[in-house]
Design a protein around this motif. Structure first.
Motif, PDB file in Angstrom:
ATOM      1  N   GLU A  78      93.905  82.952   9.152  1.00  0.00           N
ATOM      2  CA  GLU A  78      92.940  81.926   8.755  1.00  0.00           C
ATOM      3  C   GLU A  78      91.720  81.982   9.673  1.00  0.00           C
ATOM      4  O   GLU A  78      91.852  81.929  10.901  1.00  0.00           O
ATOM      5  N   ARG A  79      90.534  82.076   9.090  1.00  0.00           N
ATOM      6  CA  ARG A  79      89.308  81.985   9.878  1.00  0.00           C
ATOM      7  C   ARG A  79      89.174  80.563  10.414  1.00  0.00           C
ATOM      8  O   ARG A  79      89.328  79.584   9.666  1.00  0.00           O
ATOM      9  N   VAL A  80      88.872  80.455  11.711  1.00  0.00           N
ATOM     10  CA  VAL A  80      88.734  79.138  12.330  1.00  0.00           C
ATOM     11  C   VAL A  80      87.598  79.154  13.341  1.00  0.00           C
ATOM     12  O   VAL A  80      87.113  80.215  13.749  1.00  0.00           O
ATOM     13  N   ASP A  81      87.195  77.952  13.745  1.00  0.00           N
ATOM     14  CA  ASP A  81      86.291  77.795  14.888  1.00  0.00           C
ATOM     15  C   ASP A  81      87.168  77.858  16.138  1.00  0.00           C
ATOM     16  O   ASP A  81      87.985  76.953  16.361  1.00  0.00           O
TER      17      ASP A  81
ATOM     18  N   ILE B 213      86.562  91.798  13.509  1.00  0.00           N
ATOM     19  CA  ILE B 213      87.211  90.684  12.827  1.00  0.00           C
ATOM     20  C   ILE B 213      87.435  91.019  11.354  1.00  0.00           C
ATOM     21  O   ILE B 213      88.520  90.783  10.792  1.00  0.00           O
ATOM     22  N   GLU B 214      86.415  91.591  10.719  1.00  0.00           N
ATOM     23  CA  GLU B 214      86.535  91.925   9.297  1.00  0.00           C
ATOM     24  C   GLU B 214      87.586  93.008   9.073  1.00  0.00           C
ATOM     25  O   GLU B 214      88.358  92.944   8.099  1.00  0.00           O
TER      26      GLU B 214
ATOM     27  N   VAL C   2      90.226  83.894  14.428  1.00  0.00           N
ATOM     28  CA  VAL C   2      91.208  84.038  13.351  1.00  0.00           C
ATOM     29  C   VAL C   2      92.545  83.547  13.897  1.00  0.00           C
ATOM     30  O   VAL C   2      93.023  84.037  14.929  1.00  0.00           O
TER      31      VAL C   2
ATOM     32  N   ALA D  76      82.054  90.972  15.120  1.00  0.00           N
ATOM     33  CA  ALA D  76      82.245  90.624  13.707  1.00  0.00           C
ATOM     34  C   ALA D  76      82.848  91.771  12.896  1.00  0.00           C
ATOM     35  O   ALA D  76      83.761  91.534  12.086  1.00  0.00           O
TER      36      ALA D  76
ATOM     37  N   LEU E 289      91.091  91.408   9.362  1.00  0.00           N
ATOM     38  CA  LEU E 289      91.454  90.658   8.167  1.00  0.00           C
ATOM     39  C   LEU E 289      91.756  91.594   6.999  1.00  0.00           C
ATOM     40  O   LEU E 289      92.710  91.365   6.238  1.00  0.00           O
TER      41      LEU E 289
ATOM     42  N   LEU F  92      83.778  83.501  17.134  1.00  0.00           N
ATOM     43  CA  LEU F  92      84.578  83.986  16.017  1.00  0.00           C
ATOM     44  C   LEU F  92      86.058  83.779  16.305  1.00  0.00           C
ATOM     45  O   LEU F  92      86.520  84.021  17.426  1.00  0.00           O
TER      46      LEU F  92
END
Length: 354
Positions: A104-107, A89-90, A123, A86, A93, A121
């Motif tokens: 875009e954040r996605v599943d 990821i942050e 993107v 995580a 972004l 997680l």
């Protein structure tokens, strides 16, 4: 014949620069191999991604999009991570929050059937594209020839000596004369500098491994490239349901004709199988290439000493940045002001190394 500019290296960097110079200078393009593009250019993973290389490379990549558009095909990239990823990821972004890159954040499971459940997680980078590397390189060489550039193969550099404002260049193919010597020799860039009596920068080569897999089930049409946010692997679909996979390795190497190591192939497959529940039915191909970096991992474009111009250290992003980088380098060589919105040539100048 004498030349205004002699470029050592006819891979994507040297070829694109020769094409960008056009008929505004008498250009000589020297290639050590029997044909251009045998090393890094010919062994690319063949994708264009605005986030690849980080936020300091992104302006060159984005500025190259229009120039590459005839050779780009839609792909998309899905950056995936586990719970412990995580923070990565942050950071990812945040790095591109102020840019024009759409993220875009996605599943991730909604975009990749068979993804193991611990990869929660995701993107999505929609702009990522397939890239026809051979087509881009061939076009650059053709444009350089049409503009009058002389291309000489089997012309490995033996030495270069500067006297009276000109270079005498000794190669395996003979002696040449030029006012400016451009070092676009990739992994051999520091070698070229030393043979020219110029202080090397410290550009180092690293081996990157690629394998082509046949999987069960085959890779579905339309899935994006998959990139581990922690940098442990990436893979992308290829025609026929195949997958191109890399363990994202960077193994220090002397400049050479790189070959893959079995351990790196095994590591790649292990990381792949930890991400998806697909069976590897066969390893159909394996290859390796060299990526070369300056100490700060940014490319080097600019005049370092009188008449010696660096065009090197492009890492794994030399192809995706080629049009913008070549336009910038050509402008610098011709004493023009580079006109590339968002691109600061000073960021890549060799003077940053002292």
């Amino acid at each position: 014949m004498t030349y205004d500019i002699a470029i050592v290296g006819a891979g994507i960097a040297g070829a694109s620069l020769a094409a960008a110079l056009g008929d505004r200078a008498r250009v000589l393009l020297l290639e050590a191999e029997d044909m251009p593009g045998r090393h890094a250019t010919g062994r690319s993973a063949a994708f264009w991604s605005e986030t690849y290389g980080g936020p300091l490379i992104q302006p060159l990549t984005s500025a190259s999009r229009n120039g590459l558009s005839p050779w780009l095909q839609p792909l998309g990239s899905l950056h995936i991570g586990r719970t412990e990823d995580a923070p990565a990821i942050e950071r990812f972004l945040a790095d591109f929050a102020g840019s024009a890159v759409t993220l875009e954040r996605v599943d991730p499971a909604a975009h990749l059937a068979g993804l193991r459940p611990d990869w929660t997680l995701g993107v999505l980078e929609p702009s990522c594209a397939y890239i026809d590397v051979a087509g881009i390189h061939a076009d650059a060489l053709a444009r350089a020839r049409r503009s009058g550039a002389t291309i000489v193969t089997d012309a490995g550099l033996r030495s270069a000596t500067r006297q009276g404002g000109r270079w005498t260049i000794e190669t395996e193919a003979g002696r040449f004369d030029a006012a400016v010597l451009v070092n676009a020799a990739g992994a051999w860039a520091d070698v070229v500098a030393v043979r020219s009596g110029v202080r090397p920068i410290g550009i180092a080569a690293f081996r990157r491994t690629m394998v082509q897999l046949r999987t069960d089930p085959p890779a579905a049409v339309g899935i994006p490239m998959i990139a581990d946010i922690a940098g442990r692997f990436y893979f992308k679909p290829e025609p026929g349901g195949r997958v191109w996979l890399s363990p994202h390795d960077e193994v220090p190497s002397a400049p050479c004709d790189a070959v893959p190591e079995e351990i790196d192939v095994a590591v790649a497959i292990d990381r792949f199988e930890a991400a998806v529940g697909w069976r590897v039915a066969a390893v159909e191909r394996r290859w390796a290439g060299l990526r070369s970096f300056a100490p700060d991992r940014l490319p080097v474009y600019g005049m370092a000493e009188a008449g010696f111009f660096w065009c090197a250290g492009q890492g794994g992003f030399g192809i995706q940045t080629a049009p913008a980088a070549a336009a910038m380098a050509a402008a610098l060589l011709l004493d023009e002001v580079p006109a590339l919105p968002g691109v600061d040539p000073g960021r890549y100048a060799p003077g940053r190394f002292g």
